[in-house]
Design a protein around this motif. Structure first.
Motif, PDB file in Angstrom:
ATOM      1  N   LEU A  13       0.866  -0.996   0.095  1.00  0.00           N
ATOM      2  CA  LEU A  13       0.033   0.031  -0.068  1.00  0.00           C
ATOM      3  C   LEU A  13       0.982   1.269   0.050  1.00  0.00           C
ATOM      4  CD1 LEU A  13      -2.810   1.142   0.140  1.00  0.00           C
ATOM      5  CD2 LEU A  13      -2.671   1.133   2.822  1.00  0.00           C
ATOM      6  N   LEU A  14       1.888   1.175   0.748  1.00  0.00           N
ATOM      7  CA  LEU A  14       2.843   2.375   0.858  1.00  0.00           C
ATOM      8  C   LEU A  14       3.470   2.482  -0.653  1.00  0.00           C
ATOM      9  CD1 LEU A  14       4.637   4.399   2.134  1.00  0.00           C
ATOM     10  CD2 LEU A  14       6.346   2.568   2.472  1.00  0.00           C
ATOM     11  N   ILE A  15       3.948   1.473  -1.303  1.00  0.00           N
ATOM     12  CA  ILE A  15       4.384   1.781  -2.655  1.00  0.00           C
ATOM     13  C   ILE A  15       3.295   2.122  -3.414  1.00  0.00           C
ATOM     14  CG2 ILE A  15       5.406   0.146  -4.718  1.00  0.00           C
ATOM     15  CD1 ILE A  15       6.261  -1.506  -2.592  1.00  0.00           C
ATOM     16  N   ASP A  16       2.043   1.814  -3.551  1.00  0.00           N
ATOM     17  CA  ASP A  16       0.981   2.162  -4.291  1.00  0.00           C
ATOM     18  C   ASP A  16       0.789   3.785  -4.076  1.00  0.00           C
ATOM     19  OD1 ASP A  16       0.549  -0.167  -5.328  1.00  0.00           O
ATOM     20  OD2 ASP A  16      -1.077  -0.564  -4.288  1.00  0.00           O
ATOM     21  N   LEU A  57      14.527   4.290  -2.764  1.00  0.00           N
ATOM     22  CA  LEU A  57      15.225   4.439  -1.752  1.00  0.00           C
ATOM     23  C   LEU A  57      14.411   4.304  -0.398  1.00  0.00           C
ATOM     24  CD1 LEU A  57      17.697   7.450  -2.552  1.00  0.00           C
ATOM     25  CD2 LEU A  57      18.292   4.924  -2.078  1.00  0.00           C
ATOM     26  N   ALA A  58      13.103   4.987  -0.495  1.00  0.00           N
ATOM     27  CA  ALA A  58      12.107   4.977   0.289  1.00  0.00           C
ATOM     28  C   ALA A  58      11.624   3.419   0.833  1.00  0.00           C
ATOM     29  CB  ALA A  58      10.909   5.901  -0.034  1.00  0.00           C
ATOM     30  N   VAL A  59      11.471   2.646  -0.372  1.00  0.00           N
ATOM     31  CA  VAL A  59      11.054   1.333  -0.239  1.00  0.00           C
ATOM     32  C   VAL A  59      12.135   0.312   0.516  1.00  0.00           C
ATOM     33  CG1 VAL A  59      10.026  -0.625  -1.159  1.00  0.00           C
ATOM     34  CG2 VAL A  59       9.473   1.482  -1.916  1.00  0.00           C
ATOM     35  N   ASP A  61      14.453   1.695   2.533  1.00  0.00           N
ATOM     36  CA  ASP A  61      14.501   1.778   3.885  1.00  0.00           C
ATOM     37  C   ASP A  61      13.356   1.379   4.699  1.00  0.00           C
ATOM     38  OD1 ASP A  61      16.718   3.504   3.575  1.00  0.00           O
ATOM     39  OD2 ASP A  61      15.451   5.402   3.836  1.00  0.00           O
ATOM     40  N   LEU A  62      12.231   0.909   4.071  1.00  0.00           N
ATOM     41  CA  LEU A  62      11.095   0.158   4.503  1.00  0.00           C
ATOM     42  C   LEU A  62      11.470  -1.280   5.109  1.00  0.00           C
ATOM     43  CD1 LEU A  62       8.299   0.082   5.454  1.00  0.00           C
ATOM     44  CD2 LEU A  62       7.799  -0.679   3.050  1.00  0.00           C
ATOM     45  N   PHE A  63      12.059  -1.853   3.892  1.00  0.00           N
ATOM     46  CA  PHE A  63      12.297  -3.478   4.281  1.00  0.00           C
ATOM     47  C   PHE A  63      13.767  -3.491   5.102  1.00  0.00           C
ATOM     48  CE2 PHE A  63      16.023  -4.342   1.414  1.00  0.00           C
ATOM     49  CZ  PHE A  63      15.777  -3.685   0.504  1.00  0.00           C
ATOM     50  N   GLU A  64      14.488  -2.674   5.235  1.00  0.00           N
ATOM     51  CA  GLU A  64      15.668  -2.498   6.047  1.00  0.00           C
ATOM     52  C   GLU A  64      15.261  -2.405   7.259  1.00  0.00           C
ATOM     53  OE1 GLU A  64      18.563   0.192   4.606  1.00  0.00           O
ATOM     54  OE2 GLU A  64      19.380  -1.345   3.037  1.00  0.00           O
ATOM     55  N   ALA A  65      14.275  -1.503   7.649  1.00  0.00           N
ATOM     56  CA  ALA A  65      13.861  -1.481   9.001  1.00  0.00           C
ATOM     57  C   ALA A  65      13.196  -2.317   9.714  1.00  0.00           C
ATOM     58  CB  ALA A  65      12.983  -0.010   9.037  1.00  0.00           C
ATOM     59  N   THR A  83      12.277  -2.901  -9.269  1.00  0.00           N
ATOM     60  CA  THR A  83      11.286  -2.682 -10.440  1.00  0.00           C
ATOM     61  C   THR A  83      10.893  -1.145 -10.517  1.00  0.00           C
ATOM     62  OG1 THR A  83       9.883  -4.662 -10.012  1.00  0.00           O
ATOM     63  CG2 THR A  83       8.969  -3.087 -11.340  1.00  0.00           C
ATOM     64  N   GLY A  84      11.133  -0.500  -9.394  1.00  0.00           N
ATOM     65  CA  GLY A  84      11.080   0.864  -9.248  1.00  0.00           C
ATOM     66  C   GLY A  84      12.435   1.436 -10.094  1.00  0.00           C
ATOM     67  N   MET A  85      13.461   0.972  -9.889  1.00  0.00           N
ATOM     68  CA  MET A  85      14.641   1.596 -10.622  1.00  0.00           C
ATOM     69  C   MET A  85      14.612   1.307 -11.895  1.00  0.00           C
ATOM     70  SD  MET A  85      17.740   0.306  -7.734  1.00  0.00           S
ATOM     71  CE  MET A  85      17.904   1.378  -6.160  1.00  0.00           C
TER      72      MET A  85
END
Length: 260
Positions: A13-16, A57-59, A61-65, A83-85
């Protein structure tokens, strides 16, 4: 990303949401520079590269956290970041869609994937596959024309999961030499109510059928594909406008010379 994690918002949902924000900003550039096709194309090129990198980068950070996440979920998020890249890279539309189809196979755990792009006239303009080699594709002849289960997705434009597509009454059968397929997952490639095509996945690895989580991930990948297709259409439209402007300017210059 940190606030979303603390609030328990699903990563998909965040990615969307970030993708929607990306589109809002892009459209504001179109409104601001729409009268100058050359300047708009340059602005979009600069913006797309930076915005997609920030999204990735935002995503990341999400999975690293999210250290407590299962290994499979982390791998899925990493693939979504890639995919975003891809969207920020200077690749042709076909190359971007091929990579998205390949990633869909990996992240959803499907043996085969296909990505069909509609031409706006009820037919298909592209049909990209993953997991099937060129020799096999040549063996079963022409590409699908939107009948059977694939046609259901085209006309209904909503997700469809089947444990065994071969026994579904809507199935149209497979052409000769086609690989056997049972489990099926199909999702529409849609943006702001407009359907651009469909993403199909078959033969779930390690399970008899695709799950709701698989469907959610596939929907996110389909949203990425919609951005790629929409961008390609926008650049094509901008290029046409720019060429028409150049022709108009050349005509005006000739007329001025004749008048003088």
């Amino acid at each position: 990303a940190q606030r979303a994690l603390g609030a328990g918002i699903p990563p998909e949902l965040l990615i969307d949401s970030l993708s929607a924000l990306w589109d809002v900003h892009r459209r504001s550039l179109v409104r601001k520079y729409g009268a100058d096709a050359g300047r708009l194309a340059k602005a979009l090129d600069i913006y797309s590269s930076a915005a997609n990198r920030l999204l990735a980068l935002a995503v990341r950070d999400l999975f690293e956290a999210k250290e407590a996440a299962a290994t499979g979920e982390v791998e899925r998020l990493r693939t979504l970041v890639k995919t975003g890249m891809i969207l920020s890279a200077k690749l042709s539309l076909e190359a971007v869609l091929q990579r998205i189809a390949n990633m869909a196979c990996k992240v959803v755990g499907a043996r085969y994937a296909a990505l069909g792009v509609l031409d706006g006239k009820g037919g298909g303009s592209q049909f990209i596959t993953a997991g099937i080699d060129d020799k096999t594709k040549r063996a079963f002849g022409p590409l699908p024309v939107g009948k059977g289960i694939l046609g259901v997705l085209v006309h209904e434009a909503k997700p469809l999961r089947l444990k065994d597509l071969t026994i579904d009454p809507r199935a149209h059968g497979f052409p000769t030499n086609h690989p056997p397929m049972k489990s099926f997952l199909g999702v529409p490639i849609v943006s702001k109510g407009k359907v651009f095509g469909n993403l199909y996945l078959t033969e779930k690895r390690g399970a008899e059928e695709f799950s709701q989580d698989d469907e959610d991930i596939a929907m996110t990948l389909a949203a990425q594909a919609a951005i790629a297709i929409e961008n390609a259409s926008l650049y094509e439209e901008l290029n046409r406008s720019y060429q028409e402007l150049k022709r108009s300017q050349a005509l005006l210059l000739r007329q001025e010379k004749l008048a003088s």
